[in-house]
Write a protein that holds these residues in place. Structure first.
Motif, mmCIF file in Angstrom:
data_model
loop_
_atom_site.group_PDB
_atom_site.id
_atom_site.type_symbol
_atom_site.label_atom_id
_atom_site.label_comp_id
_atom_site.label_asym_id
_atom_site.label_seq_id
_atom_site.Cartn_x
_atom_site.Cartn_y
_atom_site.Cartn_z
ATOM 1 N N ALA A 210 0.834 -1.231 0.031
ATOM 2 C CA ALA A 210 -0.036 -0.039 0.133
ATOM 3 C C ALA A 210 0.881 1.346 -0.021
ATOM 4 C CB ALA A 210 -0.778 -0.004 0.976
ATOM 5 N N VAL A 211 0.533 2.251 -0.635
ATOM 6 C CA VAL A 211 1.062 3.598 -0.586
ATOM 7 C C VAL A 211 0.214 4.813 -0.368
ATOM 8 C CG1 VAL A 211 2.696 3.044 -2.386
ATOM 9 C CG2 VAL A 211 0.767 3.925 -3.242
ATOM 10 N N ALA A 212 0.842 5.971 0.118
ATOM 11 C CA ALA A 212 -0.236 7.127 0.581
ATOM 12 C C ALA A 212 -0.958 7.496 -0.720
ATOM 13 C CB ALA A 212 0.543 8.016 1.262
ATOM 14 N N ARG A 216 3.552 8.425 -6.077
ATOM 15 C CA ARG A 216 3.920 7.734 -7.164
ATOM 16 C C ARG A 216 5.086 6.868 -6.884
ATOM 17 N NH1 ARG A 216 -0.387 7.727 -10.427
ATOM 18 N NH2 ARG A 216 1.128 6.887 -11.942
ATOM 19 N N PRO A 217 4.951 5.691 -7.082
ATOM 20 C CA PRO A 217 6.017 4.764 -6.602
ATOM 21 C C PRO A 217 7.347 4.983 -7.399
ATOM 22 C CG PRO A 217 4.365 3.426 -7.521
ATOM 23 C CD PRO A 217 4.061 4.729 -7.358
ATOM 24 N N ALA A 218 8.502 4.771 -6.797
ATOM 25 C CA ALA A 218 9.662 5.273 -7.443
ATOM 26 C C ALA A 218 10.385 3.997 -7.907
ATOM 27 C CB ALA A 218 10.844 5.767 -6.468
ATOM 28 N N TYR A 219 9.956 2.673 -7.347
ATOM 29 C CA TYR A 219 10.584 1.393 -7.715
ATOM 30 C C TYR A 219 9.320 0.447 -8.183
ATOM 31 C CZ TYR A 219 14.475 3.590 -5.333
ATOM 32 O OH TYR A 219 15.345 4.485 -4.726
ATOM 33 N N GLY A 220 8.308 0.776 -8.519
ATOM 34 C CA GLY A 220 7.268 0.005 -9.101
ATOM 35 C C GLY A 220 6.375 0.582 -9.694
ATOM 36 N N THR A 221 5.086 -0.043 -9.954
ATOM 37 C CA THR A 221 3.998 0.551 -10.758
ATOM 38 C C THR A 221 2.508 0.457 -9.970
ATOM 39 O OG1 THR A 221 5.109 -0.431 -12.642
ATOM 40 C CG2 THR A 221 2.720 0.214 -12.744
ATOM 41 N N LEU A 222 1.643 1.518 -10.086
ATOM 42 C CA LEU A 222 0.385 1.510 -9.464
ATOM 43 C C LEU A 222 -0.340 0.604 -10.374
ATOM 44 C CD1 LEU A 222 -0.286 5.273 -8.508
ATOM 45 C CD2 LEU A 222 0.229 3.236 -7.026
ATOM 46 N N VAL A 223 -0.854 -0.755 -9.825
ATOM 47 C CA VAL A 223 -1.657 -1.531 -10.410
ATOM 48 C C VAL A 223 -3.116 -1.174 -10.042
ATOM 49 C CG1 VAL A 223 0.101 -3.271 -10.771
ATOM 50 C CG2 VAL A 223 -1.141 -3.224 -8.750
ATOM 51 N N ALA A 224 -3.601 -0.687 -9.157
ATOM 52 C CA ALA A 224 -5.012 -0.133 -8.451
ATOM 53 C C ALA A 224 -4.524 0.966 -7.831
ATOM 54 C CB ALA A 224 -5.511 -1.300 -7.880
ATOM 55 N N PRO A 225 -5.836 1.794 -7.271
ATOM 56 C CA PRO A 225 -5.630 2.771 -6.498
ATOM 57 C C PRO A 225 -4.753 2.508 -5.386
ATOM 58 C CG PRO A 225 -7.663 2.862 -7.410
ATOM 59 C CD PRO A 225 -7.278 1.574 -7.811
ATOM 60 N N LEU A 227 -2.156 1.084 -4.521
ATOM 61 C CA LEU A 227 -1.468 -0.373 -4.777
ATOM 62 C C LEU A 227 -0.189 -0.168 -5.578
ATOM 63 C CD1 LEU A 227 -2.127 -2.823 -3.119
ATOM 64 C CD2 LEU A 227 -3.264 -3.774 -5.261
ATOM 65 N N ASP A 228 0.759 -0.448 -5.031
ATOM 66 C CA ASP A 228 2.027 -0.462 -5.621
ATOM 67 C C ASP A 228 2.410 -2.043 -5.805
ATOM 68 O OD1 ASP A 228 4.771 -0.237 -6.375
ATOM 69 O OD2 ASP A 228 5.362 0.248 -4.698
ATOM 70 N N ALA A 229 2.851 -2.331 -7.048
ATOM 71 C CA ALA A 229 3.414 -3.754 -7.468
ATOM 72 C C ALA A 229 4.894 -3.283 -7.769
ATOM 73 C CB ALA A 229 3.061 -4.434 -8.737
ATOM 74 N N PRO A 230 5.974 -3.690 -6.756
ATOM 75 C CA PRO A 230 7.442 -3.683 -7.088
ATOM 76 C C PRO A 230 8.011 -4.133 -8.052
ATOM 77 C CG PRO A 230 7.010 -3.650 -4.459
ATOM 78 C CD PRO A 230 5.650 -4.304 -5.362
ATOM 79 N N ASN A 231 8.970 -3.527 -8.691
ATOM 80 C CA ASN A 231 9.781 -4.185 -9.849
ATOM 81 C C ASN A 231 10.530 -5.138 -9.053
ATOM 82 O OD1 ASN A 231 8.813 -1.846 -11.502
ATOM 83 N ND2 ASN A 231 10.657 -0.808 -10.981
ATOM 84 N N HIS A 232 10.713 -6.223 -10.067
ATOM 85 C CA HIS A 232 11.677 -7.312 -9.720
ATOM 86 C C HIS A 232 12.043 -8.314 -10.769
ATOM 87 C CE1 HIS A 232 7.253 -8.551 -10.002
ATOM 88 N NE2 HIS A 232 7.666 -10.039 -10.367
ATOM 89 N N GLN A 233 12.885 -9.201 -10.515
ATOM 90 C CA GLN A 233 13.242 -9.940 -11.681
ATOM 91 C C GLN A 233 13.083 -11.555 -11.246
ATOM 92 O OE1 GLN A 233 17.568 -8.505 -11.747
ATOM 93 N NE2 GLN A 233 17.171 -8.740 -13.663
ATOM 94 N N HIS A 234 12.677 -12.419 -12.343
ATOM 95 C CA HIS A 234 12.614 -13.912 -12.133
ATOM 96 C C HIS A 234 13.796 -14.545 -12.908
ATOM 97 C CE1 HIS A 234 8.308 -13.517 -10.771
ATOM 98 N NE2 HIS A 234 8.343 -12.639 -11.477
ATOM 99 N N LEU A 235 14.712 -14.944 -12.313
ATOM 100 C CA LEU A 235 15.838 -15.613 -12.955
ATOM 101 C C LEU A 235 16.108 -17.041 -12.582
ATOM 102 C CD1 LEU A 235 18.184 -12.667 -12.258
ATOM 103 C CD2 LEU A 235 17.108 -13.378 -14.334
ATOM 104 N N PHE A 236 15.997 -17.931 -13.774
ATOM 105 C CA PHE A 236 16.327 -19.395 -13.650
ATOM 106 C C PHE A 236 17.546 -19.768 -14.065
ATOM 107 C CE2 PHE A 236 11.815 -18.145 -14.860
ATOM 108 C CZ PHE A 236 11.188 -18.783 -14.017
#
Length: 448
Positions: A210-212, A216-225, A227-236
């Motif tokens: 959750a964000v205030a 605007r999140p610096a390290y992610g994306t608003l996916v709903a009001p 609600l921030d989804a942080p940037n990440h990686q999936h590395l196999f």
């Protein structure tokens, strides 16, 4: 607002999707004996390993009366999901899903029509819990065939005025693992032309915080009001213990290079294959190069095809990111495998997991230390470790549940066969050449 995604919560559902039925009235073309699968000329073994999840082993191809080994064993040696948010509740999130979580323990039971479609056969998985007590996961591995479009086709309009076309088909061996908020589908494909492919399908729920209001999140994306989804990686990292016509192999890096103009290239159009033999582990750390269409050939110098060349399979890599964490970070030391697209080592039974056997109990171990032994890699038992994955910058379309994203790689024969091994695939059932290709009338010139 609600983030529920079940059919009742969504409400009105589209009503114009008509059924697709896949039937094989005579049954599938493969046979299963225990965990051994035979399909067309392929023979392989599949099981669930408690750490690596879906493992494929003893892969061979029956060619002209010979059983020809290709790959001894393949499994996900490690995977890491590092989050790129510096906040107190996210900076430490970098789960090693194999070494810390144990992929095999997360495998689920699969359902006909939901996870697999067609004429399906299943394999169960027998695993031990934390107390050593065995338990069975039913339908843990799904086996089926898929039509895959055109295998090859040509309309010979110059001479015989007919077309030859063959349908492609593949054997699918798959499992699905639920790891916390994410699902990972692991799919191995075996083709009629000798190709092997691996694909990981990523879905599930993105991690959020959750964000205030108005932030605007610096390290992610608003996916709903709010609600921030942080940037990440999936590395196999896929451990490929190859055995191309036997255990004595050599890895060769191949680049497609355009030559400069000169006496031997007066028109500037020459293209050559630049080959670099990887002879020692000190040179075994390699990177992808999409500009040169870089691949890695696993050759057997002791076995030649009819053209006098060593038989080989090539790794066609997934050209994607490597670890974005700073090289001096704790994460980069523990996940050194994710800092290169490929590592080549000499086989050792003690080296099974790219980040070491216990990644949550050491500051850095695994493949970066192994290559310091500088073992010889020529005409010997080699192992390839391919790192692939995605840098996930979430989208609003990934919420409340993420559509599948796809990453993977292929292994393709290069001179392993003397010619196209799928020539003997029969034409589509019930269709002659006249049915498969209607000869177009020649178009007239304007005014005629």
């Amino acid at each position: 607002e609600s983030g529920n995604y079940d059919a009742r919560s969504v409400g009105h559902l589209r009503g114009d999707l008509r059924p697709i039925e896949i039937t094989q009235p005579e049954g599938p073309s493969f046979t299963v004996s225990g965990n051994v699968i035979e399909w067309q000329r392929w023979r392989l073994h599949a099981h669930i390993d408690v750490v690596e999840g879906l493992v494929i082993s003893d892969v061979s191809y029956h060619d002209g009366g010979r059983k020809r080994p290709i790959m001894h064993r393949a499994g996900i040696s490690e995977m890491v999901v590092p989050y790129g948010d510096t906040s107190d509740d996210f900076y430490f999130r970098n789960v090693f899903d194999a070494g810390e979580y144990s992929l095999g323990k997360t495998v689920g039971s699969l359902s006909l029509g939901c996870d697999c479609l067609g004429e399906i056969r299943y394999l169960d998985a027998v695993l031990a819990d934390e107390s050593g007590t065995p338990h069975t996961v039913t339908n843990a591995i799904c086996l089926h065939e898929e039509d895959y479009g055109i295998l090859w086709k040509h309309w010979d309009f110059r001479y015989v005025q007919q077309a030859e076309v063959r349908r492609s088909r593949r054997l699918v061996v798959s499992s699905i693992h639920t790891i916390g908020n994410y699902e990972y589908g692991f799919f191995w494909y075996f083709y009629l032309d000798g190709t092997i492919q691996f694909e990981a399908k990523l879905t599930g729920i993105v991690q959020t915080r959750a964000v205030a209001p108005g932030e605007r999140p610096a390290y992610g994306t608003l996916v709903a009001p709010q609600l921030d989804a942080p940037n990440h990686q999936h590395l196999f990292n896929m451990r490929l213990d190859m055995e191309v016509d036997g255990p004595r192999n050599t890895v060769v890096e191949v680049d497609a290079i355009g030559l400069p103009m000169g006496p031997d290239n007066p028109y500037g159009n020459a293209i050559v294959a630049r080959r670099t033999e990887i002879t020692n582990e000190r040179d075994g750390r390699r990177m992808c190069d999409p500009l040169t269409a870089r691949t890695w050939k696993i050759t057997n110098p002791g076995v030649r095809n009819r053209l006098g060349e060593p038989v080989a399979y090539k790794l066609v890599p997934f050209v994607g990111p490597t670890l974005l964490a700073a090289p001096e970070s704790d994460l980069a030391r523990r996940a050194e495998f994710a800092r290169a697209h490929l590592w080549v080592t000499r086989y050792s039974p003690d080296e099974q997991h790219a980040a070491g056997d216990y990644p949550n109990q050491h500051p850095g171990d695994g493949i970066g230390q192994w290559i310091e032994q500088e073992r010889d890699l020529v005409d010997t038992d080699v192992v390839l470790w391919h790192t692939f994955g995605t840098s996930h910058l979430p989208r609003p379309e990934d919420w409340p549940i993420m559509p599948c994203d796809y990453v993977g790689f292929a292994l393709k024969p290069v001179g392993f066969f003397d010619r196209n091994p799928s020539l003997d695939v029969p034409p589509p059932s019930g269709h002659g050449t006249s049915n498969c290709h209607a000869v177009p009338r020649e178009s007239g010139r304007a005014g005629e």
